[in-house]
Design a protein around this motif. Structure first.
Motif, PDB file in Angstrom:
ATOM      1  N   ILE A   1       0.832  -1.244  -0.031  1.00 25.66           N
ATOM      2  CA  ILE A   1      -0.040  -0.015  -0.107  1.00 25.66           C
ATOM      3  C   ILE A   1       0.824   1.211   0.045  1.00 25.66           C
ATOM      4  O   ILE A   1       0.628   2.114  -0.729  1.00 25.66           O
ATOM      5  CB  ILE A   1      -1.051  -0.071   1.186  1.00 25.66           C
ATOM      6  CG1 ILE A   1      -2.383  -1.148   0.927  1.00 25.66           C
ATOM      7  CG2 ILE A   1      -1.668   1.519   1.517  1.00 25.66           C
ATOM      8  CD1 ILE A   1      -2.893  -1.276   2.049  1.00 25.66           C
ATOM      9  N   SER A   2       1.794   1.152   0.863  1.00 22.49           N
ATOM     10  CA  SER A   2       2.902   2.538   0.807  1.00 22.49           C
ATOM     11  C   SER A   2       3.423   2.737  -0.590  1.00 22.49           C
ATOM     12  O   SER A   2       3.628   3.896  -0.831  1.00 22.49           O
ATOM     13  CB  SER A   2       3.946   2.400   1.810  1.00 22.49           C
ATOM     14  OG  SER A   2       4.793   1.300   1.497  1.00 22.49           O
ATOM     15  N   LEU A   3       3.921   1.669  -1.251  1.00 23.45           N
ATOM     16  CA  LEU A   3       4.714   1.754  -2.390  1.00 23.45           C
ATOM     17  C   LEU A   3       3.502   2.326  -3.443  1.00 23.45           C
ATOM     18  O   LEU A   3       3.995   2.993  -4.310  1.00 23.45           O
ATOM     19  CB  LEU A   3       5.114   0.260  -3.026  1.00 23.45           C
ATOM     20  CG  LEU A   3       6.288  -0.363  -2.167  1.00 23.45           C
ATOM     21  CD1 LEU A   3       6.631  -1.550  -2.739  1.00 23.45           C
ATOM     22  CD2 LEU A   3       7.561   0.756  -2.539  1.00 23.45           C
ATOM     23  N   VAL A   4       2.097   1.963  -3.585  1.00 20.66           N
ATOM     24  CA  VAL A   4       1.166   2.140  -4.398  1.00 20.66           C
ATOM     25  C   VAL A   4       0.880   3.876  -4.041  1.00 20.66           C
ATOM     26  O   VAL A   4       0.955   4.710  -4.962  1.00 20.66           O
ATOM     27  CB  VAL A   4       0.128   1.491  -4.246  1.00 20.66           C
ATOM     28  CG1 VAL A   4      -1.322   2.340  -5.077  1.00 20.66           C
ATOM     29  CG2 VAL A   4       0.461   0.021  -5.085  1.00 20.66           C
ATOM     30  N   LEU A   5       0.887   4.192  -2.794  1.00 15.84           N
ATOM     31  CA  LEU A   5       0.891   5.464  -2.584  1.00 15.84           C
ATOM     32  C   LEU A   5       1.801   6.471  -2.823  1.00 15.84           C
ATOM     33  O   LEU A   5       1.973   7.457  -3.559  1.00 15.84           O
ATOM     34  CB  LEU A   5       0.412   5.820  -1.053  1.00 15.84           C
ATOM     35  CG  LEU A   5      -0.999   5.264  -0.597  1.00 15.84           C
ATOM     36  CD1 LEU A   5      -0.894   5.190   0.970  1.00 15.84           C
ATOM     37  CD2 LEU A   5      -1.996   6.214  -1.140  1.00 15.84           C
ATOM     38  N   ALA A   6       2.876   5.979  -2.972  1.00 18.75           N
ATOM     39  CA  ALA A   6       4.203   6.589  -3.244  1.00 18.75           C
ATOM     40  C   ALA A   6       4.237   6.866  -4.822  1.00 18.75           C
ATOM     41  O   ALA A   6       4.752   7.813  -5.321  1.00 18.75           O
ATOM     42  CB  ALA A   6       5.536   5.956  -2.748  1.00 18.75           C
ATOM     43  N   TRP A   7       3.693   5.764  -5.189  1.00 19.94           N
ATOM     44  CA  TRP A   7       3.600   5.911  -6.957  1.00 19.94           C
ATOM     45  C   TRP A   7       2.651   6.841  -7.313  1.00 19.94           C
ATOM     46  O   TRP A   7       2.876   7.666  -8.319  1.00 19.94           O
ATOM     47  CB  TRP A   7       3.277   4.584  -7.415  1.00 19.94           C
ATOM     48  CG  TRP A   7       2.939   4.395  -8.779  1.00 19.94           C
ATOM     49  CD1 TRP A   7       3.895   4.411  -9.932  1.00 19.94           C
ATOM     50  CD2 TRP A   7       1.583   4.326  -9.526  1.00 19.94           C
ATOM     51  NE1 TRP A   7       3.216   4.437 -11.136  1.00 19.94           N
ATOM     52  CE2 TRP A   7       1.651   4.152 -10.885  1.00 19.94           C
ATOM     53  CE3 TRP A   7       0.462   3.888  -8.808  1.00 19.94           C
ATOM     54  CZ2 TRP A   7       0.669   4.105 -11.709  1.00 19.94           C
ATOM     55  CZ3 TRP A   7      -0.799   3.981  -9.623  1.00 19.94           C
ATOM     56  CH2 TRP A   7      -0.606   3.946 -11.041  1.00 19.94           C
ATOM     57  N   ALA A   8       1.382   6.901  -6.674  1.00 16.53           N
ATOM     58  CA  ALA A   8       0.308   7.608  -7.288  1.00 16.53           C
ATOM     59  C   ALA A   8       0.088   9.069  -6.561  1.00 16.53           C
ATOM     60  O   ALA A   8      -0.461   9.897  -7.168  1.00 16.53           O
ATOM     61  CB  ALA A   8      -1.072   6.944  -6.549  1.00 16.53           C
ATOM     62  N   MET A   9       0.995   9.548  -5.680  1.00 19.08           N
ATOM     63  CA  MET A   9       1.090  10.686  -5.125  1.00 19.08           C
ATOM     64  C   MET A   9       1.492  11.909  -5.929  1.00 19.08           C
ATOM     65  O   MET A   9       0.711  12.957  -6.079  1.00 19.08           O
ATOM     66  CB  MET A   9       1.823  10.945  -3.911  1.00 19.08           C
ATOM     67  CG  MET A   9       1.086  10.442  -2.689  1.00 19.08           C
ATOM     68  SD  MET A   9      -0.195  11.565  -2.348  1.00 19.08           S
ATOM     69  CE  MET A   9      -1.371  10.061  -1.550  1.00 19.08           C
ATOM     70  N   PRO A  10       2.549  11.807  -6.984  1.00 20.34           N
ATOM     71  CA  PRO A  10       2.767  12.883  -7.760  1.00 20.34           C
ATOM     72  C   PRO A  10       1.875  13.127  -8.794  1.00 20.34           C
ATOM     73  O   PRO A  10       1.495  14.312  -8.741  1.00 20.34           O
ATOM     74  CB  PRO A  10       3.946  12.616  -8.576  1.00 20.34           C
ATOM     75  CG  PRO A  10       4.652  11.261  -7.615  1.00 20.34           C
ATOM     76  CD  PRO A  10       3.506  10.827  -6.783  1.00 20.34           C
ATOM     77  N   PRO A  11       0.971  12.470  -9.332  1.00 21.51           N
ATOM     78  CA  PRO A  11      -0.088  12.617 -10.421  1.00 21.51           C
ATOM     79  C   PRO A  11      -1.287  13.355  -9.201  1.00 21.51           C
ATOM     80  O   PRO A  11      -1.942  14.389  -9.870  1.00 21.51           O
ATOM     81  CB  PRO A  11      -0.392  11.418 -10.866  1.00 21.51           C
ATOM     82  CG  PRO A  11       0.565  10.404 -10.912  1.00 21.51           C
ATOM     83  CD  PRO A  11       1.374  10.899  -9.456  1.00 21.51           C
ATOM     84  N   ILE A  12      -1.445  13.064  -8.271  1.00 20.16           N
ATOM     85  CA  ILE A  12      -2.518  13.497  -7.498  1.00 20.16           C
ATOM     86  C   ILE A  12      -2.186  14.847  -7.119  1.00 20.16           C
ATOM     87  O   ILE A  12      -3.075  15.937  -7.211  1.00 20.16           O
ATOM     88  CB  ILE A  12      -2.857  12.689  -6.254  1.00 20.16           C
ATOM     89  CG1 ILE A  12      -3.347  11.398  -6.632  1.00 20.16           C
ATOM     90  CG2 ILE A  12      -3.976  13.287  -5.292  1.00 20.16           C
ATOM     91  CD1 ILE A  12      -3.581  10.067  -5.693  1.00 20.16           C
ATOM     92  N   THR A  13      -0.995  15.055  -6.650  1.00 22.95           N
ATOM     93  CA  THR A  13      -0.521  16.488  -6.188  1.00 22.95           C
ATOM     94  C   THR A  13      -0.571  17.309  -7.522  1.00 22.95           C
ATOM     95  O   THR A  13      -1.001  18.677  -7.283  1.00 22.95           O
ATOM     96  CB  THR A  13       0.933  16.392  -5.429  1.00 22.95           C
ATOM     97  OG1 THR A  13       1.059  15.559  -4.733  1.00 22.95           O
ATOM     98  CG2 THR A  13       1.265  17.653  -5.084  1.00 22.95           C
ATOM     99  N   ALA A  14       0.019  16.859  -8.460  1.00 22.57           N
ATOM    100  CA  ALA A  14      -0.165  17.882  -9.815  1.00 22.57           C
ATOM    101  C   ALA A  14      -1.622  18.275 -10.080  1.00 22.57           C
ATOM    102  O   ALA A  14      -1.828  19.137 -10.677  1.00 22.57           O
ATOM    103  CB  ALA A  14       0.414  17.028 -11.006  1.00 22.57           C
ATOM    104  N   THR A  15      -2.509  17.311  -9.994  1.00 25.52           N
ATOM    105  CA  THR A  15      -3.743  17.601 -10.184  1.00 25.52           C
ATOM    106  C   THR A  15      -4.574  18.528  -9.344  1.00 25.52           C
ATOM    107  O   THR A  15      -5.323  19.379  -9.772  1.00 25.52           O
ATOM    108  CB  THR A  15      -4.618  16.267 -10.295  1.00 25.52           C
ATOM    109  OG1 THR A  15      -4.028  15.519 -10.999  1.00 25.52           O
ATOM    110  CG2 THR A  15      -6.164  16.455 -10.641  1.00 25.52           C
ATOM    111  N   VAL A  16      -4.183  18.387  -8.074  1.00 27.36           N
ATOM    112  CA  VAL A  16      -4.573  19.262  -6.968  1.00 27.36           C
ATOM    113  C   VAL A  16      -4.013  20.505  -7.162  1.00 27.36           C
ATOM    114  O   VAL A  16      -4.699  21.658  -7.048  1.00 27.36           O
ATOM    115  CB  VAL A  16      -4.584  18.805  -5.875  1.00 27.36           C
ATOM    116  CG1 VAL A  16      -4.911  19.783  -4.646  1.00 27.36           C
ATOM    117  CG2 VAL A  16      -5.147  17.495  -5.496  1.00 27.36           C
ATOM    118  N   VAL A  17      -2.813  20.699  -7.708  1.00 25.29           N
ATOM    119  CA  VAL A  17      -2.128  22.223  -7.502  1.00 25.29           C
ATOM    120  C   VAL A  17      -2.547  22.727  -9.001  1.00 25.29           C
ATOM    121  O   VAL A  17      -2.961  23.527  -9.359  1.00 25.29           O
ATOM    122  CB  VAL A  17      -0.793  22.133  -7.293  1.00 25.29           C
ATOM    123  CG1 VAL A  17      -0.013  23.314  -7.711  1.00 25.29           C
ATOM    124  CG2 VAL A  17      -0.546  21.544  -6.202  1.00 25.29           C
TER     125      VAL A  17
END
Length: 144
Positions: free
Chosen positions: A128-144
Motif C-alpha cells: 500500500i505504501s508503494l502504491v501511494l508513493a507511486w500515485a502521489m505525484p499525479p494526485i499532487t499535480a492535479t490538485v495544484v
C-alpha cells in the motif's frame, strides 16, 4: 445426454470445417484490430510525418516571423552530427539512462525479495505504501 447449442446466423462462417477456419473466421481478428491501427496511425503517424518534414526545413526566427520556410535537406542533420556538444550530451544521456535503469532494477529486486520474506499484514502495508508513493505525484499535480 448430449447438449446441442444453436449458433446465431452471423457465426455460421466462423465454424471449423474440414479445411480449417472459413474466410470470415480468418478475417475477423484483422477486422477487430483495424480501428486500433487506424487510431494509431492517425495519432502517431501524422505527428511523426510532420517532425520528419520540419527537420528538413530551415526554421529560424526570421522564417517563423515571415512565415516562409526554406528547404535545406539533410543540412540540419549534418550540422548536428558535426557538433561536439551534441555528442557529449548524447554520451551523458546514455550513461544517465543506463545508471537509472540499473539502479531501478536493483531497488525493485530488493523490494521484491523483502516482500517475499515479510508476513501477510506487513507485506500488505508495504505494498500500500508503494502504491501511494507511486500515485502521489499525479494526485499532487492535479490538485495544484
Amino acid at each position: 445426454m448430449q447438449r446441442v447449442t444453436r449458433r446465431p446466423a452471423w457465426a455460421a462462417g466462423l465454424t471449423l470445417g474440414r479445411g480449417g477456419p472459413g474466410p470470415r473466421a480468418r478475417a475477423l481478428p484483422y477486422l477487430l484490430v483495424l480501428p486500433s491501427v487506424i487510431a494509431f496511425v492517425g495519432l502517431l503517424g501524422y505527428p511523426l510525418w510532420q517532425v520528419a518534414r520540419i527537420s528538413l526545413l530551415k526554421l529560424d526566427l526570421g522564417e517563423l516571423v515571415q512565415r516562409r520556410t526554406v528547404f535545406v535537406g539533410l543540412a540540419n542533420y549534418r550540422a548536428i552530427l558535426a557538433d561536439e556538444f551534441f555528442w557529449s550530451v548524447l554520451v551523458r544521456t546514455v550513461v544517465f539512462t543506463a545508471v537509472c535503469v540499473a539502479l531501478t532494477m536493483a531497488a525493485a529486486t530488493l523490494v521484491a525479495l523483502l516482500l517475499e520474506r515479510l508476513g501477510r499484514r506487513m507485506r500488505l502495508a508495504v505494498q500500500i505504501s508503494l502504491v501511494l508513493a507511486w500515485a502521489m505525484p499525479p494526485i499532487t499535480a492535479t490538485v495544484v
